[in-house]
Write a protein that holds these residues in place. Sequence first.
Motif, PDB file in Angstrom:
ATOM      1  N   SER A 158      20.959  52.000  -4.275  1.00 27.77           N
ATOM      2  CA  SER A 158      21.955  50.644  -3.779  1.00 27.77           C
ATOM      3  C   SER A 158      22.207  51.478  -2.603  1.00 27.77           C
ATOM      4  CB  SER A 158      22.547  51.725  -4.231  1.00 27.77           C
ATOM      5  OG  SER A 158      23.224  53.028  -4.188  1.00 27.77           O
ATOM      6  N   LEU A 159      23.322  50.377  -2.181  1.00 28.87           N
ATOM      7  CA  LEU A 159      24.307  50.108  -0.512  1.00 28.87           C
ATOM      8  C   LEU A 159      25.389  50.715  -0.598  1.00 28.87           C
ATOM      9  CD1 LEU A 159      23.035  46.769   1.209  1.00 28.87           C
ATOM     10  CD2 LEU A 159      21.873  49.136   1.398  1.00 28.87           C
ATOM     11  N   VAL A 160      26.307  51.814  -0.227  1.00 26.58           N
ATOM     12  CA  VAL A 160      27.589  51.827   0.623  1.00 26.58           C
ATOM     13  C   VAL A 160      27.787  51.465   1.326  1.00 26.58           C
ATOM     14  CG1 VAL A 160      28.708  54.586   1.014  1.00 26.58           C
ATOM     15  CG2 VAL A 160      26.067  54.531  -0.975  1.00 26.58           C
ATOM     16  N   ALA A 161      28.952  50.551   0.918  1.00 26.89           N
ATOM     17  CA  ALA A 161      29.235  50.871   2.683  1.00 26.89           C
ATOM     18  C   ALA A 161      30.754  51.949   3.893  1.00 26.89           C
ATOM     19  CB  ALA A 161      30.702  49.640   2.242  1.00 26.89           C
ATOM     20  N   ALA A 162      30.279  52.264   4.504  1.00 23.49           N
ATOM     21  CA  ALA A 162      31.212  52.493   5.161  1.00 23.49           C
ATOM     22  C   ALA A 162      32.459  52.104   6.191  1.00 23.49           C
ATOM     23  CB  ALA A 162      29.690  53.490   6.865  1.00 23.49           C
ATOM     24  N   SER A 163      32.603  52.912   6.394  1.00 21.89           N
ATOM     25  CA  SER A 163      34.294  52.392   6.961  1.00 21.89           C
ATOM     26  C   SER A 163      34.218  53.211   8.521  1.00 21.89           C
ATOM     27  CB  SER A 163      35.117  52.163   6.158  1.00 21.89           C
ATOM     28  OG  SER A 163      35.558  53.440   6.082  1.00 21.89           O
ATOM     29  N   GLY A 164      36.060  53.304   8.673  1.00 18.99           N
ATOM     30  CA  GLY A 164      36.180  53.942  10.298  1.00 18.99           C
ATOM     31  C   GLY A 164      35.077  53.076  11.567  1.00 18.99           C
ATOM     32  N   ILE A 165      34.861  54.527  12.633  1.00 16.86           N
ATOM     33  CA  ILE A 165      34.249  53.523  13.675  1.00 16.86           C
ATOM     34  C   ILE A 165      32.729  53.774  13.140  1.00 16.86           C
ATOM     35  CG2 ILE A 165      34.437  54.501  15.858  1.00 16.86           C
ATOM     36  CD1 ILE A 165      37.010  55.398  16.227  1.00 16.86           C
ATOM     37  N   ILE A 166      32.375  52.325  12.880  1.00 16.27           N
ATOM     38  CA  ILE A 166      31.109  52.391  13.378  1.00 16.27           C
ATOM     39  C   ILE A 166      30.297  52.819  14.637  1.00 16.27           C
ATOM     40  CG2 ILE A 166      29.037  51.498  12.646  1.00 16.27           C
ATOM     41  CD1 ILE A 166      31.268  51.739   9.987  1.00 16.27           C
ATOM     42  N   PRO A 167      29.238  53.324  14.047  1.00 15.29           N
ATOM     43  CA  PRO A 167      27.911  53.771  15.350  1.00 15.29           C
ATOM     44  C   PRO A 167      27.166  52.997  15.517  1.00 15.29           C
ATOM     45  CG  PRO A 167      28.094  55.814  14.100  1.00 15.29           C
ATOM     46  CD  PRO A 167      28.899  55.001  13.192  1.00 15.29           C
TER      47      PRO A 167
ATOM     48  N   ASP B 254      20.868  56.467  22.371  1.00 14.95           N
ATOM     49  CA  ASP B 254      22.366  56.653  22.291  1.00 14.95           C
ATOM     50  C   ASP B 254      22.466  58.637  23.190  1.00 14.95           C
ATOM     51  OD1 ASP B 254      24.628  57.491  21.342  1.00 14.95           O
ATOM     52  OD2 ASP B 254      24.273  55.404  20.589  1.00 14.95           O
ATOM     53  N   THR B 255      23.188  58.679  23.120  1.00 17.59           N
ATOM     54  CA  THR B 255      24.298  60.285  23.525  1.00 17.59           C
ATOM     55  C   THR B 255      25.119  61.040  22.580  1.00 17.59           C
ATOM     56  OG1 THR B 255      24.986  59.422  25.739  1.00 17.59           O
ATOM     57  CG2 THR B 255      22.738  60.190  26.059  1.00 17.59           C
ATOM     58  N   SER B 256      25.524  59.672  21.890  1.00 19.64           N
ATOM     59  CA  SER B 256      26.501  60.233  21.680  1.00 19.64           C
ATOM     60  C   SER B 256      26.605  61.092  19.591  1.00 19.64           C
ATOM     61  CB  SER B 256      27.529  58.713  20.920  1.00 19.64           C
ATOM     62  OG  SER B 256      26.710  58.071  20.067  1.00 19.64           O
ATOM     63  N   ILE B 257      27.511  61.814  19.163  1.00 16.01           N
ATOM     64  CA  ILE B 257      27.230  62.604  18.312  1.00 16.01           C
ATOM     65  C   ILE B 257      28.981  62.216  17.268  1.00 16.01           C
ATOM     66  CG2 ILE B 257      27.681  65.113  17.203  1.00 16.01           C
ATOM     67  CD1 ILE B 257      26.728  65.859  20.266  1.00 16.01           C
ATOM     68  N   TRP B 258      28.230  62.391  16.355  1.00 13.93           N
ATOM     69  CA  TRP B 258      29.296  61.610  14.960  1.00 13.93           C
ATOM     70  C   TRP B 258      29.095  62.515  13.968  1.00 13.93           C
ATOM     71  CZ3 TRP B 258      31.569  56.651  15.879  1.00 13.93           C
ATOM     72  CH2 TRP B 258      30.979  55.834  17.302  1.00 13.93           C
ATOM     73  N   ALA B 259      30.035  62.377  13.441  1.00 16.16           N
ATOM     74  CA  ALA B 259      30.649  62.697  11.917  1.00 16.16           C
ATOM     75  C   ALA B 259      30.626  61.889  11.025  1.00 16.16           C
ATOM     76  CB  ALA B 259      31.386  63.451  12.069  1.00 16.16           C
ATOM     77  N   LEU B 260      29.464  61.723   9.572  1.00 17.37           N
ATOM     78  CA  LEU B 260      30.080  61.339   8.532  1.00 17.37           C
ATOM     79  C   LEU B 260      30.716  61.915   7.035  1.00 17.37           C
ATOM     80  CD1 LEU B 260      29.356  58.775   6.862  1.00 17.37           C
ATOM     81  CD2 LEU B 260      27.703  59.356   6.361  1.00 17.37           C
ATOM     82  N   ASP B 261      32.131  61.774   7.019  1.00 20.08           N
ATOM     83  CA  ASP B 261      32.796  62.282   5.348  1.00 20.08           C
ATOM     84  C   ASP B 261      31.462  61.819   4.643  1.00 20.08           C
ATOM     85  OD1 ASP B 261      34.290  62.842   3.189  1.00 20.08           O
ATOM     86  OD2 ASP B 261      35.936  62.764   4.467  1.00 20.08           O
TER      87      ASP B 261
END
Length: 423
Positions: free
Chosen positions: A227-236, A261-268
């Motif tokens: 299945s596909l989960v729709a993610a929200s917030g600021i999309i990386p 990429d050099t960024s670090i992201w958090a996913l709830d």
Amino acid sequence: MMRFILLFIINCYIGGINAFVPLPRAEVTANLVNNRIYFNGGWNGSLSSDFFYLDVLAPFITNNITSMPWTDLSSIPNMAYRTAYAACINGTNIIYIGGSLMKETDSNFISAFDVTTQKWSMPVTSGNLTSIERHFIHCVSSRNKIYVYGGNDDVLSMIRLDVSNLIWSTFSGIMAPFVPVGYSATLLNDTSILYIGGGTNLRSGAKFSYLSLDKLPLYNINDNTWSLVAASGIIPSPRIDHGAVFIPQYNQILMFYGSRDTSIWALDTLKFVWSVASISNIGGSPTSLFSFASTLVGAYILIGFGRSNDSTDLVTNDFFLLDVSQKDNYKWVTTFDPTKQLQSFQPSSTTSPSSPPSNSSSNSSNNSPNNIATIIGSIFGVLAGLIVLITIAVLIIKRYGHSSYPALVTSQDNSGNQPIPNN
């Protein structure tokens, strides 16, 4: 005092230099078993032919790799050297699967190292495999089964190894993601595997395709469906060959770096909301890093080895340490403290920084009925005791004509004037 003792031990430890220091490499895994992180092989221009572990029961400093507590296990016979492989823990075994530099047959597609007996084995498997040449993959272990997806541009299937009988099964289905390599795979609640990033195989010469991170593939291990989960917030931005470390206590995945990429992201992982990771200081890799190893150990995320985007041929043995002991208040450090633990986190009882300061008084108001009932009960209890004592004193006076215990009556009368405890 304990902090002073710990720093003293670390300083003493740094005084010694380990005989074994791992060379730079990329495309290597990190597997934590029994307070040891195991590393096998990798790529440094050629196949790295070593096997070693890092002891995480001892403190160390990451900006001095020669002082870190390494142990070389390369002398153990029957080891299979791999790169761009998958590695999963099953019981006391680390199961190594696939690898881009191997021409596997069904009998040596996997190898296993038992951390208890310190021995290698080459399990012979059977079953149905759509392809036995898979690379730049990740695996997930759950309920005595190991799951591996993709591994080649023309392989869009999930293979599952039943470790109890060493039988492979293959599952294909609609909505399988077109991300056969370079993804990350995370087990959620022992029921689903979440896939992040990845794409087609640029190394084969084909035009590379990245997967967007606004819709995340989810594989259900109960019924083997996608299945596909729709993610929200600021999309990386899309990426491959990144690191993804799950912190179950926080219901959060931290995604590190990746190609370009050099960024670090958090996913709830409860609401599937992306945000920039909350890190209070500057640190980590100074360049974009990919094909590195990352793992959660105690209250830290350890990142090591990898390839720099500044030069795809430049591999490193640098290590970085992110303190994640306090949720969303992370910081880069260089000292590993094995006694430090994750801070307990309960979202329902945590006060938001934007909440009004009257929260504490409102909590007291919520408990006021119980406090009033307690006070009233105490008053009636004291009065009842006084009545009983006065009655006894009156009976004594009537019988003997004079009280022989005036101090008793006086003492109890005074006790009635004592302040009521504020419960």
